[in-house]
Design an enzyme around this catalytic site. Structure first.
Site, PDB file in Angstrom:
ATOM      1  CE  LYS A  52      -1.389   1.026   4.676  1.00 19.91           C
ATOM      2  NZ  LYS A  52      -2.439   0.740   5.792  1.00 19.91           N
ATOM      3  CG  ASP A  53       3.584   2.197   2.615  1.00 16.19           C
ATOM      4  OD1 ASP A  53       2.550   2.837   2.782  1.00 16.19           O
ATOM      5  OD2 ASP A  53       4.450   1.726   3.575  1.00 16.19           O
ATOM      6  NE  ARG A  99      -7.527   3.110   3.599  1.00 14.18           N
ATOM      7  CZ  ARG A  99      -7.757   2.439   4.565  1.00 14.18           C
ATOM      8  NH1 ARG A  99      -8.923   1.657   4.749  1.00 14.18           N
ATOM      9  NH2 ARG A  99      -6.838   2.041   5.592  1.00 14.18           N
ATOM     10  NE  ARG A 100      -6.385   2.413   8.537  1.00 13.79           N
ATOM     11  CZ  ARG A 100      -5.249   2.427   8.525  1.00 13.79           C
ATOM     12  NH1 ARG A 100      -4.505   3.401   9.253  1.00 13.79           N
ATOM     13  NH2 ARG A 100      -4.412   1.191   8.166  1.00 13.79           N
ATOM     14  NE  ARG A 118       2.668   9.960   9.986  1.00 15.63           N
ATOM     15  CZ  ARG A 118       3.685   9.976   9.031  1.00 15.63           C
ATOM     16  NH1 ARG A 118       4.137  11.106   8.519  1.00 15.63           N
ATOM     17  NH2 ARG A 118       4.374   8.861   8.913  1.00 15.63           N
ATOM     18  NE  ARG A 126       0.259   5.478  13.712  1.00 14.14           N
ATOM     19  CZ  ARG A 126      -0.281   5.617  12.183  1.00 14.14           C
ATOM     20  NH1 ARG A 126      -1.567   5.281  12.200  1.00 14.14           N
ATOM     21  NH2 ARG A 126       0.680   5.785  11.367  1.00 14.14           N
ATOM     22  CB  CYS A 174      -2.409  10.813  -2.580  1.00 12.93           C
ATOM     23  SG  CYS A 174      -1.307  12.272  -2.752  1.00 12.93           S
TER      24      CYS A 174
HETATM   25  N1  LIG Z   1       0.751   3.940   5.732  1.00  9.25           N
HETATM   26  C1  LIG Z   1       1.811   3.018   6.745  1.00  9.25           C
HETATM   27  C2  LIG Z   1       1.614   1.776   6.801  1.00  9.25           C
HETATM   28  N2  LIG Z   1       2.142   0.760   5.554  1.00  9.25           N
HETATM   29  C3  LIG Z   1       1.842  -0.233   5.547  1.00  9.25           C
HETATM   30  C4  LIG Z   1       1.168  -0.374   7.015  1.00  9.25           C
HETATM   31  C5  LIG Z   1       0.824  -1.918   7.723  1.00  9.25           C
HETATM   32  C6  LIG Z   1       0.657  -3.032   6.819  1.00  9.25           C
HETATM   33  C7  LIG Z   1      -0.127  -3.062   5.508  1.00  9.25           C
HETATM   34  O1  LIG Z   1      -1.211  -2.413   5.576  1.00  9.25           O
HETATM   35  O2  LIG Z   1       0.237  -3.922   4.887  1.00  9.25           O
HETATM   36  C8  LIG Z   1       1.152   0.874   7.649  1.00  9.25           C
HETATM   37  C9  LIG Z   1       0.525   1.057   9.023  1.00  9.25           C
HETATM   38  C10 LIG Z   1      -0.801   1.497   8.913  1.00  9.25           C
HETATM   39  O3  LIG Z   1      -1.630   1.609   7.897  1.00  9.25           O
HETATM   40  O4  LIG Z   1      -1.403   1.140  10.065  1.00  9.25           O
END
Ligand SMILES: NCc1[nH]cc(CCC(=O)O)c1CC(=O)O
Length: 310
Positions: free
Chosen positions: A81-82, A129-130, A147, A153, A241
Site C-alpha cells: 500500500k505504500d 481513507r479511514r 502519527r 500510537r 492522494c
Molecule cells: N501507512 C503506513 C503503513 N504501511 C503499511 C502498514 C501496515 C501493513 C499493511 O497495511 O500492509 C502501515 C501502517 C498502518 O497503516 O497502520
C-alpha cells in the site's frame, strides 16, 4: 555463493517484513546469503504533517529505489500500500507473497465498539481513507490526526485524549501483537481497505533474472491477481492522494470481484462500486471508469483546491 542485499526501511514493521521474506526464501533455497541494509526514507523523517500534504506514497520508496539503481541493494520488501501505482523504468515488482489480514483494526479504550462509542468521541488516524469512512458511518465522531509507529500510537491512545485509534491489522499481526488488543476488525463493508493493504511488494531490477526466478517461488497467485485489480483501479485515479481512496478485491469462482471507493474527506460524499471480471485488469478499469462517471475526478479537484487554500 551470491549474496543478496535487501534494502529495508528501518522501522520495526519494515525490518520484520524483510526478515519474514528472507525466511520464506530460505525454505526454497540454500544457495544464497542474505544481508539487510537499512535505508532512511523521506517518509520516515517527516512525522509531523499529514502525508498527503507532503507528497504521499512515493515518500517511502524513492531512496530505496535509487539504492537499487546504484546496485547498493538488489531488492526491497515494501508494504504494497505504500507503493505508487507506476514504477520507474528498470524496476519491477517481481513477486507478491500471500496477503496478511486486509482489514483495519479498531482499538478503543475499554474495548468499546465503534457502534457504542459515545457521541462526539475522538478517533485517531492519519489516514484520509479511514477518517472519511468512519465519519460516513458515524458522522458524530471526531477524527484527530495521529502519527508514529504502532507502539507510539498505542501509547497515545492511553496517554492522550483519544477514545479509539485505527491501525492496519496486518501490521499488528506481522509484529506479533496479540489480537486481544483489537476491539474489532472492521470488515470492508464498514471500512474498505487501502489498495494492497496487508500485501507485500518485492521490488528488484528488471535485469536481474536470477533473482526474479528465485522470487517467483514465493509469489502467491491469488494475492498477485486480486491486488493487480486494485492497483489498476488506483493507477487510473493516480494523483488522487488528496482524497480518500480504497479498493479491495477477492476471487469468487473464476471472477475477480473488486469493490472500489472514492470519497470526500468529511465522508459526506461517498462514491462506491463493485465490478467483476475474469480479467483483474478489466475489473480495475471498470471500477475506475464507473467512479469517474459518478464524479470521482471532481472530488479530487475539489480536495486539491481545499488543500491549497489551507
Ligand atoms: N501507512 C503506513 C503503513 N504501511 C503499511 C502498514 C501496515 C501493513 C499493511 O497495511 O500492509 C502501515 C501502517 C498502518 O497503516 O497502520
Amino acid at each position: 555463493m551470491r549474496k543478496i542485499v535487501i534494502g529495508s526501511r528501518r522501522s520495526n514493521l519494515a525490518l520484520t517484513q524483510t526478515d519474514w521474506v528472507i525466511n520464506e526464501l530460505k525454505k526454497h533455497t540454500s544457495d544464497y546469503e542474505f544481508e539487510v541494509k537499512r535505508i532512511v526514507t523521506k517518509g520516515d523523517q517527516i512525522l509531523n504533517v499529514t502525508l498527503s500534504k507532503v507528497g504521499g506514497k512515493g515518500l517511502f520508496v524513492k531512496e530505496i529505489e535509487q539504492a537499487m539503481f546504484d546496485e547498493e541493494i538488489d531488492m526491497a520488501v515494501h508494504s504494497m500500500k505504500d507503493m505508487p501505482s507506476q514504477l520507474p523504468d528498470g524496476l519491477k515488482i517481481a513477486c507478491v507473497p500471500e496477503r496478511e489480514d486486509h482489514r483495519d483494526a479498531f482499538i478503543s479504550n475499554d474495548h468499546v465498539s465503534l457502534d457504542e462509542l459515545k457521541e462526539g468521541a475522538i478517533v485517531g488516524t492519519s489516514s484520509l481513507r479511514r477518517g472519511a469512512q468512519i465519519l460516513a458511518y458515524r458522522p458524530d465522531l471526531k477524527i484527530q490526526w495521529i502519527r508514529g509507529n504502532i507502539d507510539t500510537r498505542l501509547r497515545k491512545l492511553k496517554e492522550e485524549n483519544f477514545d479509539a485509534i485505527i491501525l492496519a491489522a496486518a501490521g499488528l499481526k506481522r509484529m506479533g501483537w496479540s489480537t486481544e488488543l483489537v476491539t474489532q476488525f472492521l470488515e470492508p463493508e464498514v471500512c474498505l481497505p487501502a489498495v494492497g493493504q496487508g500485501a507485500l511488494a518485492i521490488e528488484c531490477r528488471e535485469s536481474d533474472q536470477e533473482l526474479i526466478d528465485l522470487l517467483e517461488k514465493i509469489n502467491n497467485e491469488y494475492t498477485a491477481t486480486t491486488v493487480s485489480a486494485e492497483r489498476k483501479f488506483l493507477s487510473m485515479l493516480e494523483g488522487s492522494c488528496s482524497v480518500p481512496i480504497a479498493g479491495y478485491a477477492v476471487r469468487e469462482g473464476d471472477e475477480i470481484v473488486l469493490t472500489a471507493l472514492v470519497s470526500s474527506s468529511d465522508g459526506k460524499k461517498v462514491l462506491k462500486t463493485v465490478k467483476s471480471s475474469k480479467d483483474p485488469i478489466k475489473a480495475g478499469e471498470e471500477a475506475a471508469n464507473e467512479l469517474i462517471k459518478q464524479g470521482a475526478k471532481e472530488l479530487v479537484e475539489q480536495a486539491k483546491k481545499e488543500m491549497e487554500d489551507n
